[in-house]
Design an enzyme around this catalytic site. Structure first.
Site, PDB file in Angstrom:
ATOM      1  N   SER A 143      41.413  47.940  34.380  1.00  0.00           N
ATOM      2  CA  SER A 143      41.561  46.528  33.997  1.00  0.00           C
ATOM      3  C   SER A 143      42.131  46.506  32.582  1.00  0.00           C
ATOM      4  O   SER A 143      42.044  47.497  31.856  1.00  0.00           O
ATOM      5  CB  SER A 143      40.176  45.880  33.994  1.00  0.00           C
ATOM      6  OG  SER A 143      40.193  44.625  33.366  1.00  0.00           O
ATOM      7  N   TYR A 156      31.093  45.961  32.132  1.00  0.00           N
ATOM      8  CA  TYR A 156      32.403  46.007  32.789  1.00  0.00           C
ATOM      9  C   TYR A 156      33.354  46.907  31.988  1.00  0.00           C
ATOM     10  O   TYR A 156      34.067  47.739  32.541  1.00  0.00           O
ATOM     11  CB  TYR A 156      32.944  44.578  32.909  1.00  0.00           C
ATOM     12  CG  TYR A 156      34.166  44.441  33.801  1.00  0.00           C
ATOM     13  CD1 TYR A 156      34.063  44.553  35.183  1.00  0.00           C
ATOM     14  CD2 TYR A 156      35.421  44.177  33.254  1.00  0.00           C
ATOM     15  CE1 TYR A 156      35.182  44.410  36.004  1.00  0.00           C
ATOM     16  CE2 TYR A 156      36.539  44.028  34.064  1.00  0.00           C
ATOM     17  CZ  TYR A 156      36.409  44.150  35.442  1.00  0.00           C
ATOM     18  OH  TYR A 156      37.517  44.005  36.244  1.00  0.00           O
TER      19      TYR A 156
HETATM   20  N1  LIG Z   1      40.798  39.629  39.273  1.00  0.00           N
HETATM   21  C1  LIG Z   1      41.030  40.040  38.054  1.00  0.00           C
HETATM   22  O1  LIG Z   1      41.299  39.230  37.139  1.00  0.00           O
HETATM   23  C2  LIG Z   1      40.979  41.510  37.731  1.00  0.00           C
HETATM   24  C3  LIG Z   1      41.496  41.938  36.495  1.00  0.00           C
HETATM   25  C4  LIG Z   1      41.422  43.288  36.194  1.00  0.00           C
HETATM   26  C5  LIG Z   1      40.885  44.194  37.100  1.00  0.00           C
HETATM   27  N2  LIG Z   1      40.403  43.737  38.288  1.00  0.00           N
HETATM   28  C6  LIG Z   1      39.836  44.729  39.210  1.00  0.00           C
HETATM   29  O2  LIG Z   1      40.507  44.621  40.450  1.00  0.00           O
HETATM   30  C7  LIG Z   1      39.698  45.191  41.473  1.00  0.00           C
HETATM   31  C8  LIG Z   1      39.695  44.284  42.684  1.00  0.00           C
HETATM   32  O3  LIG Z   1      38.974  43.095  42.386  1.00  0.00           O
HETATM   33  P1  LIG Z   1      39.503  41.627  42.749  1.00  0.00           P
HETATM   34  O4  LIG Z   1      39.832  40.964  41.474  1.00  0.00           O
HETATM   35  O5  LIG Z   1      40.512  41.696  43.807  1.00  0.00           O
HETATM   36  O6  LIG Z   1      38.137  40.947  43.257  1.00  0.00           O
HETATM   37  P2  LIG Z   1      37.661  40.561  44.725  1.00  0.00           P
HETATM   38  O7  LIG Z   1      36.218  40.181  44.581  1.00  0.00           O
HETATM   39  O8  LIG Z   1      38.588  39.566  45.323  1.00  0.00           O
HETATM   40  O9  LIG Z   1      37.790  41.925  45.506  1.00  0.00           O
HETATM   41  C9  LIG Z   1      36.886  42.992  45.320  1.00  0.00           C
HETATM   42  C10 LIG Z   1      36.544  43.583  46.681  1.00  0.00           C
HETATM   43  O10 LIG Z   1      35.617  44.664  46.478  1.00  0.00           O
HETATM   44  C11 LIG Z   1      34.638  44.579  47.498  1.00  0.00           C
HETATM   45  N3  LIG Z   1      33.415  45.279  47.091  1.00  0.00           N
HETATM   46  C12 LIG Z   1      32.444  44.855  46.251  1.00  0.00           C
HETATM   47  N4  LIG Z   1      31.477  45.760  46.169  1.00  0.00           N
HETATM   48  C13 LIG Z   1      31.841  46.796  46.979  1.00  0.00           C
HETATM   49  C14 LIG Z   1      31.242  48.020  47.317  1.00  0.00           C
HETATM   50  N5  LIG Z   1      30.037  48.389  46.824  1.00  0.00           N
HETATM   51  N6  LIG Z   1      31.901  48.848  48.172  1.00  0.00           N
HETATM   52  C15 LIG Z   1      33.091  48.477  48.708  1.00  0.00           C
HETATM   53  N7  LIG Z   1      33.694  47.318  48.435  1.00  0.00           N
HETATM   54  C16 LIG Z   1      33.075  46.489  47.578  1.00  0.00           C
HETATM   55  C17 LIG Z   1      34.436  43.082  47.705  1.00  0.00           C
HETATM   56  O11 LIG Z   1      33.814  42.778  48.939  1.00  0.00           O
HETATM   57  C18 LIG Z   1      35.851  42.575  47.604  1.00  0.00           C
HETATM   58  O12 LIG Z   1      36.481  42.553  48.874  1.00  0.00           O
HETATM   59  C19 LIG Z   1      38.315  45.394  40.841  1.00  0.00           C
HETATM   60  O13 LIG Z   1      38.162  46.768  40.515  1.00  0.00           O
HETATM   61  C20 LIG Z   1      38.376  44.560  39.596  1.00  0.00           C
HETATM   62  O14 LIG Z   1      37.505  45.015  38.594  1.00  0.00           O
HETATM   63  C21 LIG Z   1      40.443  42.417  38.630  1.00  0.00           C
END
Ligand SMILES: NC(=O)c1ccc[n+]([C@@H]2O[C@H](COP(=O)([O-])OP(=O)(O)OC[C@H]3O[C@@H](n4cnc5c(N)ncnc54)[C@H](O)[C@@H]3O)[C@@H](O)[C@H]2O)c1
Length: 289
Positions: A143, A156
């Site tokens: 991230s 985080y």
């Molecule tokens: N959305 C943002 O602004 C952002 C920014 C930087 C990084 N990220 C990172 O992107 C990645 C994806 O997140 P997102 O933003 O798409 O959120 P999201 O909540 O839409 O997707 C995350 C997915 O991970 C799954 N998940 C949660 N716990 C789990 C587990 N124990 N085992 C397997 N799957 C699990 C959830 O069910 C979900 O489908 C994450 O690592 C997040 O930290 C997101």
């Protein structure tokens, strides 16, 4: 990278960035294995991707549990050579708390999914990927928070700095070993996904979060409403970066400001005024205990 005909495994593939990465992999002719802990969303995602003509399987997986990652790997390699592993699943807790306000359950949950999930993924898949004759790739999702040094997001940031660091080490170790596996680390800035509602997947055993104060609830609502990149755009950027052979992938090069600000702190030996960067997500600082 020639992905065509290979298997792509995407953890957290039922939603947000993960689902969009799966769509990109399918577009390149890959068989996609969606791995996610949220059963109903996973099945829905599998159907949506299959309807677009993709070859897709869904494997319910909790990435914090190594034996479940082992089972995922067995199913994925049974489908063919794994060309791409996306260690993407991630969660977050209340972003506005100070370090001392987080519970042990908060730490265990985030470290288990965001950091151990990636470690288990690499440890389980990499030896088999290294044995394959074709080149393959690992994409770890960190991230922009992985570049930040400043207030808030204590747990985080620990997990995302960890994912960045392990990916960097892995990159160099694989290069020294002349291994046939590449690695990239994805550092997106704000993307419009379900991340702000991560609590939907929080295990019962780790449910010891304090109730949110009105200030915290308001700050979280503001974050939910915040504009961010569409997941499809973020995933497109990630694939472009992988295909260009880059280690570090950003959705917003402005994220490098976080790293620059950190280096300025390191050089000065003390945080400089600019490290209040992102302090705007904290509506009200709590007094020290
Ligand atoms: N959305 C943002 O602004 C952002 C920014 C930087 C990084 N990220 C990172 O992107 C990645 C994806 O997140 P997102 O933003 O798409 O959120 P999201 O909540 O839409 O997707 C995350 C997915 O991970 C799954 N998940 C949660 N716990 C789990 C587990 N124990 N085992 C397997 N799957 C699990 C959830 O069910 C979900 O489908 C994450 O690592 C997040 O930290 C997101």
């Amino acid at each position: 990278m020639d992905f065509e005909g290979k298997v792509a495994v995407v953890t957290g593939g039922a939603s947000g960035i993960g689902f969009a990465l799966a769509e990109q992999a399918a577009k390149r002719g890959m068989t996609v294995v969606l791995a996610d802990v949220e059963q109903a969303a996973l099945e829905d995602a599998r159907k949506r991707l299959a309807e677009s003509g993709a070859r897709v399987e869904a494997v319910r997986t909790d990435v914090s549990q190594p034996e479940q990652i082992e089972a995922l790997a067995d199913q994925a390699f049974a489908l063919g050579p794994v060309g791409l592993l996306c260690n993407n699943a991630g969660v977050n807790v209340t972003v506005t708390r100070s370090f001392w306000q987080y519970s042990r359950g908060d730490w265990d949950w985030l470290l288990g999914v965001n950091l151990w999930g990636v470690i288990h993924g690499v440890r389980t898949f990499l030896p088999r990927m290294m044995e394959q004759s074709n080149r393959s790739h690992i994409l770890n999702t960190s991230s922009s928070a992985g570049l930040m040094a400043g207030p808030a997001l204590a747990i985080y940031k620990v997990t995302k700095h960890g994912v960045l660091s392990l990916s960097e080490t892995l990159y160099h170790d694989l290069a020294s070993a002349k291994a046939n596996v590449g690695v990239s680390v994805f550092c997106p800035d704000v993307v419009k996904t379900g991340l702000r509602d991560s609590g939907r997947n929080r295990p019962a055993a780790l449910q010891d979060e304090e109730p949110h104060s009105p200030d915290e609830a308001a700050a979280e609502e503001a974050l939910r409403a915040a504009t961010g990149l569409a997941p499809s755009e973020a995933a497109g950027i990630a694939f472009e970066g992988i295909e260009a052979g880059r280690l570090y992938l950003y959705t917003d090069p402005g994220a490098l400001e976080f790293a620059r600000s950190r280096v300025a702190d390191l050089e000065a030996g003390i945080p400089q005024p600019n490290t209040t960067l992102r302090a705007d997500i904290i509506p009200k600082r709590d007094p020290a205990p």
